[in-house]
Design a protein around this motif. Structure first.
Motif, PDB file in Angstrom:
ATOM      1  N   ASN A   4       6.459  -7.577 -15.285  1.00 22.12           N
ATOM      2  CA  ASN A   4       4.980  -7.558 -15.752  1.00 22.12           C
ATOM      3  C   ASN A   4       4.527  -7.629 -14.051  1.00 22.12           C
ATOM      4  O   ASN A   4       4.952  -7.882 -13.291  1.00 22.12           O
ATOM      5  CB  ASN A   4       4.545  -8.400 -16.508  1.00 22.12           C
ATOM      6  N   LEU A   5       2.927  -7.319 -14.052  1.00 18.91           N
ATOM      7  CA  LEU A   5       2.246  -7.468 -13.029  1.00 18.91           C
ATOM      8  C   LEU A   5       2.253  -8.868 -12.366  1.00 18.91           C
ATOM      9  O   LEU A   5       1.936  -9.012 -11.248  1.00 18.91           O
ATOM     10  CB  LEU A   5       0.816  -6.824 -13.077  1.00 18.91           C
ATOM     11  N   PHE A   6       2.425  -9.940 -13.393  1.00 13.00           N
ATOM     12  CA  PHE A   6       2.086 -11.258 -12.820  1.00 13.00           C
ATOM     13  C   PHE A   6       3.590 -11.419 -11.756  1.00 13.00           C
ATOM     14  O   PHE A   6       3.381 -12.233 -11.061  1.00 13.00           O
ATOM     15  CB  PHE A   6       2.163 -12.276 -13.878  1.00 13.00           C
ATOM     16  N   ASP A   7       4.659 -10.802 -12.209  1.00  7.60           N
ATOM     17  CA  ASP A   7       5.785 -11.294 -11.318  1.00  7.60           C
ATOM     18  C   ASP A   7       5.367 -10.540  -9.922  1.00  7.60           C
ATOM     19  O   ASP A   7       5.947 -10.937  -8.866  1.00  7.60           O
ATOM     20  CB  ASP A   7       6.935 -10.225 -11.935  1.00  7.60           C
ATOM     21  N   LEU A   8       4.818  -9.455 -10.045  1.00  7.45           N
ATOM     22  CA  LEU A   8       4.447  -8.602  -8.691  1.00  7.45           C
ATOM     23  C   LEU A   8       3.713  -9.443  -8.037  1.00  7.45           C
ATOM     24  O   LEU A   8       3.542  -9.725  -6.627  1.00  7.45           O
ATOM     25  CB  LEU A   8       3.746  -7.216  -9.009  1.00  7.45           C
ATOM     26  N   ILE A   9       2.590 -10.031  -8.570  1.00  6.45           N
ATOM     27  CA  ILE A   9       1.567 -11.136  -8.035  1.00  6.45           C
ATOM     28  C   ILE A   9       2.256 -12.037  -7.432  1.00  6.45           C
ATOM     29  O   ILE A   9       2.003 -12.706  -6.154  1.00  6.45           O
ATOM     30  CB  ILE A   9       0.458 -11.410  -8.758  1.00  6.45           C
ATOM     31  N   ASP A  10       3.266 -12.777  -8.245  1.00  7.74           N
ATOM     32  CA  ASP A  10       4.070 -14.103  -7.378  1.00  7.74           C
ATOM     33  C   ASP A  10       4.643 -13.645  -6.466  1.00  7.74           C
ATOM     34  O   ASP A  10       4.952 -14.716  -5.324  1.00  7.74           O
ATOM     35  CB  ASP A  10       5.092 -14.354  -8.949  1.00  7.74           C
ATOM     36  N   GLU A  11       5.317 -12.483  -6.435  1.00  9.63           N
ATOM     37  CA  GLU A  11       6.215 -12.118  -5.210  1.00  9.63           C
ATOM     38  C   GLU A  11       5.459 -12.010  -3.860  1.00  9.63           C
ATOM     39  O   GLU A  11       5.782 -12.234  -2.909  1.00  9.63           O
ATOM     40  CB  GLU A  11       7.022 -10.962  -5.440  1.00  9.63           C
ATOM     41  N   LEU A  45      -0.178   2.510  -0.728  1.00  2.04           N
ATOM     42  CA  LEU A  45      -0.176   3.834   0.212  1.00  2.04           C
ATOM     43  C   LEU A  45      -0.282   3.601   1.476  1.00  2.04           C
ATOM     44  O   LEU A  45       0.543   4.065   2.338  1.00  2.04           O
ATOM     45  CB  LEU A  45      -0.909   4.814  -0.400  1.00  2.04           C
ATOM     46  N   GLN A  46      -1.422   2.884   2.101  1.00  2.00           N
ATOM     47  CA  GLN A  46      -1.538   2.619   3.348  1.00  2.00           C
ATOM     48  C   GLN A  46      -0.676   1.806   4.130  1.00  2.00           C
ATOM     49  O   GLN A  46      -0.368   2.018   5.276  1.00  2.00           O
ATOM     50  CB  GLN A  46      -3.113   2.052   3.614  1.00  2.00           C
ATOM     51  N   LEU A  47      -0.150   0.703   3.253  1.00  2.00           N
ATOM     52  CA  LEU A  47       0.804  -0.199   3.858  1.00  2.00           C
ATOM     53  C   LEU A  47       2.162   0.520   4.103  1.00  2.00           C
ATOM     54  O   LEU A  47       2.766   0.068   4.850  1.00  2.00           O
ATOM     55  CB  LEU A  47       0.975  -1.195   2.750  1.00  2.00           C
ATOM     56  N   ARG A  48       2.595   1.638   3.455  1.00  2.00           N
ATOM     57  CA  ARG A  48       3.583   2.058   3.693  1.00  2.00           C
ATOM     58  C   ARG A  48       3.721   3.101   4.899  1.00  2.00           C
ATOM     59  O   ARG A  48       4.760   3.416   5.198  1.00  2.00           O
ATOM     60  CB  ARG A  48       3.845   3.219   2.613  1.00  2.00           C
ATOM     61  N   LYS A  49       2.574   3.047   5.633  1.00  2.00           N
ATOM     62  CA  LYS A  49       2.669   3.694   6.769  1.00  2.00           C
ATOM     63  C   LYS A  49       2.678   2.920   7.892  1.00  2.00           C
ATOM     64  O   LYS A  49       2.452   3.156   9.243  1.00  2.00           O
ATOM     65  CB  LYS A  49       1.311   4.425   7.056  1.00  2.00           C
ATOM     66  N   SER A  50       2.777   1.431   7.613  1.00  2.00           N
ATOM     67  CA  SER A  50       2.697   0.482   8.624  1.00  2.00           C
ATOM     68  C   SER A  50       3.423   0.394   9.593  1.00  2.00           C
ATOM     69  O   SER A  50       4.812   1.072   9.461  1.00  2.00           O
ATOM     70  CB  SER A  50       2.652  -1.049   8.096  1.00  2.00           C
ATOM     71  N   LYS A  51       3.440  -0.073  10.970  1.00  2.00           N
ATOM     72  CA  LYS A  51       4.277   0.118  11.982  1.00  2.00           C
ATOM     73  C   LYS A  51       5.306  -1.379  12.049  1.00  2.00           C
ATOM     74  O   LYS A  51       6.334  -1.401  12.415  1.00  2.00           O
ATOM     75  CB  LYS A  51       3.710  -0.119  13.286  1.00  2.00           C
ATOM     76  N   ASP A  52       4.702  -2.261  10.883  1.00  2.00           N
ATOM     77  CA  ASP A  52       5.654  -3.431  10.690  1.00  2.00           C
ATOM     78  C   ASP A  52       6.774  -3.086   9.690  1.00  2.00           C
ATOM     79  O   ASP A  52       6.531  -2.503   8.548  1.00  2.00           O
ATOM     80  CB  ASP A  52       4.843  -4.374  10.223  1.00  2.00           C
ATOM     81  N   ARG A  56       6.484  -2.365   5.590  1.00  2.00           N
ATOM     82  CA  ARG A  56       6.899  -1.255   4.961  1.00  2.00           C
ATOM     83  C   ARG A  56       7.851  -1.132   3.998  1.00  2.00           C
ATOM     84  O   ARG A  56       7.660  -0.599   2.742  1.00  2.00           O
ATOM     85  CB  ARG A  56       7.271  -0.214   6.026  1.00  2.00           C
ATOM     86  N   GLU A  57       8.905  -2.112   3.973  1.00  2.00           N
ATOM     87  CA  GLU A  57       9.880  -2.391   2.825  1.00  2.00           C
ATOM     88  C   GLU A  57       9.432  -3.021   1.662  1.00  2.00           C
ATOM     89  O   GLU A  57       9.680  -2.439   0.711  1.00  2.00           O
ATOM     90  CB  GLU A  57      11.025  -3.054   3.562  1.00  2.00           C
ATOM     91  N   PHE A  58       8.696  -4.018   1.714  1.00  2.88           N
ATOM     92  CA  PHE A  58       7.869  -4.636   0.865  1.00  2.88           C
ATOM     93  C   PHE A  58       6.890  -3.672   0.070  1.00  2.88           C
ATOM     94  O   PHE A  58       6.904  -3.726  -0.998  1.00  2.88           O
ATOM     95  CB  PHE A  58       7.282  -5.916   1.507  1.00  2.88           C
ATOM     96  N   SER A  59       5.947  -3.056   0.896  1.00  7.80           N
ATOM     97  CA  SER A  59       5.127  -2.077   0.249  1.00  7.80           C
ATOM     98  C   SER A  59       5.528  -0.986  -0.602  1.00  7.80           C
ATOM     99  O   SER A  59       5.149  -0.439  -1.805  1.00  7.80           O
ATOM    100  CB  SER A  59       4.123  -1.602   1.176  1.00  7.80           C
ATOM    101  N   ASN A  60       6.728  -0.369  -0.021  1.00  6.79           N
ATOM    102  CA  ASN A  60       7.670   0.500  -0.702  1.00  6.79           C
ATOM    103  C   ASN A  60       8.367   0.031  -2.120  1.00  6.79           C
ATOM    104  O   ASN A  60       7.996   0.668  -3.190  1.00  6.79           O
ATOM    105  CB  ASN A  60       8.625   1.153   0.089  1.00  6.79           C
ATOM    106  N   HIS A  61       8.659  -1.226  -1.958  1.00  6.71           N
ATOM    107  CA  HIS A  61       9.309  -1.927  -3.353  1.00  6.71           C
ATOM    108  C   HIS A  61       7.981  -1.914  -4.229  1.00  6.71           C
ATOM    109  O   HIS A  61       8.167  -1.865  -5.274  1.00  6.71           O
ATOM    110  CB  HIS A  61       9.847  -3.045  -2.919  1.00  6.71           C
ATOM    111  N   TRP A  62       6.924  -2.515  -3.770  1.00  6.84           N
ATOM    112  CA  TRP A  62       5.863  -2.906  -4.541  1.00  6.84           C
ATOM    113  C   TRP A  62       5.204  -1.565  -5.225  1.00  6.84           C
ATOM    114  O   TRP A  62       4.904  -1.776  -6.422  1.00  6.84           O
ATOM    115  CB  TRP A  62       4.738  -3.603  -4.151  1.00  6.84           C
TER     116      TRP A  62
END
Length: 305
Positions: A4-11, A45-52, A56-62
């Protein structure tokens, strides 16, 4: 695996300290906790373009997690710790789902057994039955799919509904669809809409501005009746052919309305009790009644009106 979305918030909260600028993750958490799902999706979508690279990896997963939930639909309320997928909802006996029609109706469920801030309809649902969510405690409503048929009175008296996002392919606003939705303020109308049916938005006190594309042809009887705070109605194009009886009656703050179609009929008391409204007429092919415009000021830009 996130259930659920609470798991996403926790992570997100757990990894926040891994980044040099924790405010980046805090921004996303704030959007999610306030049920701003569309803004949260854009944020990812914006985080997926990050130089970090790690960001980028976390945002792609989320992003993949969020898209999965959007695909299958959910009910979500952060404040009340409530998250139900549509698979879980389908096990509730008050949820009626017609597999043949791919239709949904909530009956008692909609009438307050669960209170939710956001409702997201999944792709497979293509038919919302009459009165499906009448009286439901919902603040934001989204569709994932396209070409969903919405029946009359589907969201009647949803007094807490603030945001509504129509599915792509919507061509008409059903009769009394949002009747009495006194909190409705943020609504996006698809460009394909050609008809606003009888009393579709009647009593939507918080509605201040609404825009339509160039396909709009008919605004039927009482469509915006008693929308006291409606100031602006924007209509692209020149195809409006009908404004029904009492369509804008008691819209006390409506500022103006332009008629520029090749032909239009304005029924009785269409703009009655709209004291601030200025009617601008740019066509000589307009049919109206003596009381169609009430006490509105009329600017006539053709000679034989």
């Amino acid at each position: 695996m996130m259930n659920n979305l609470f798991d996403l918030i926790d992570e997100m909260e757990n990894v926040n300290d891994l980044f040099e600028d924790p405010s980046i993750i805090s921004e996303g958490l704030g959007l999610l906790k306030k049920h701003n799902i569309k803004e949260f999706r854009f944020y990812l979508l914006q985080l997926r373009k990050s130089k970090d690279e790690m960001l980028r990896e976390f945002s792609n997963h989320w992003f993949c997690v969020l898209e999965n939930f959007l695909d299958y639909g959910f009910l979500f309320d952060y404040k009340n710790n409530l998250f139900l997928t549509f698979d879980e909802l389908s096990k509730i006996n008050r949820l009626r789902f017609d597999k043949e029609k791919k239709a949904i109706k909530f009956s008692d469920f909609a009438n307050g057994i669960y209170k939710t801030s956001i409702f997201c309809i999944p792709f497979k649902y293509k038919y919302i039955e009459t009165g499906a969510f009448e009286g439901a405690y919902i603040e934001k409503f989204y569709f994932c799919g396209e070409d969903v048929h919405i029946s009359k009175e589907a969201f009647k008296d949803c007094i807490n509904l603030k945001t509504f996002d129509f599915p792509y392919g919507t061509k008409e606003i059903p009769t009394r669809c949002f009747f009495g939705c006194m909190s409705l303020k943020d609504i996006k109308i698809p460009d394909e809409v050609f008809s606003v049916n009888t009393e579709a938005f009647a009593g939507c006190d918080s509605l201040e501005e609404i825009s339509f594309g160039d396909k709009l042809e008919c605004i039927w009887d009482g469509a915006f009746y008693n929308c006291e705070n409606l100031r602006k109605i924007n209509i692209d194009g020149y195809n409006l052919k009908k404004v029904g009886s009492r369509a804008f009656q008691f819209c006390k703050n409506l500022e103006n309305f332009d008629f520029n179609s090749d032909f239009v009929k304005v029924d009785d008391k269409a703009f009655y009790n709209c004291p601030k409204c200025v009617i601008n007429i740019y066509t000589d092919k307009i049919t109206s009644y003596p009381d169609s415009f009430g006490d509105c000021k009329i600017n006539q830009y053709v000679s034989n009106f």
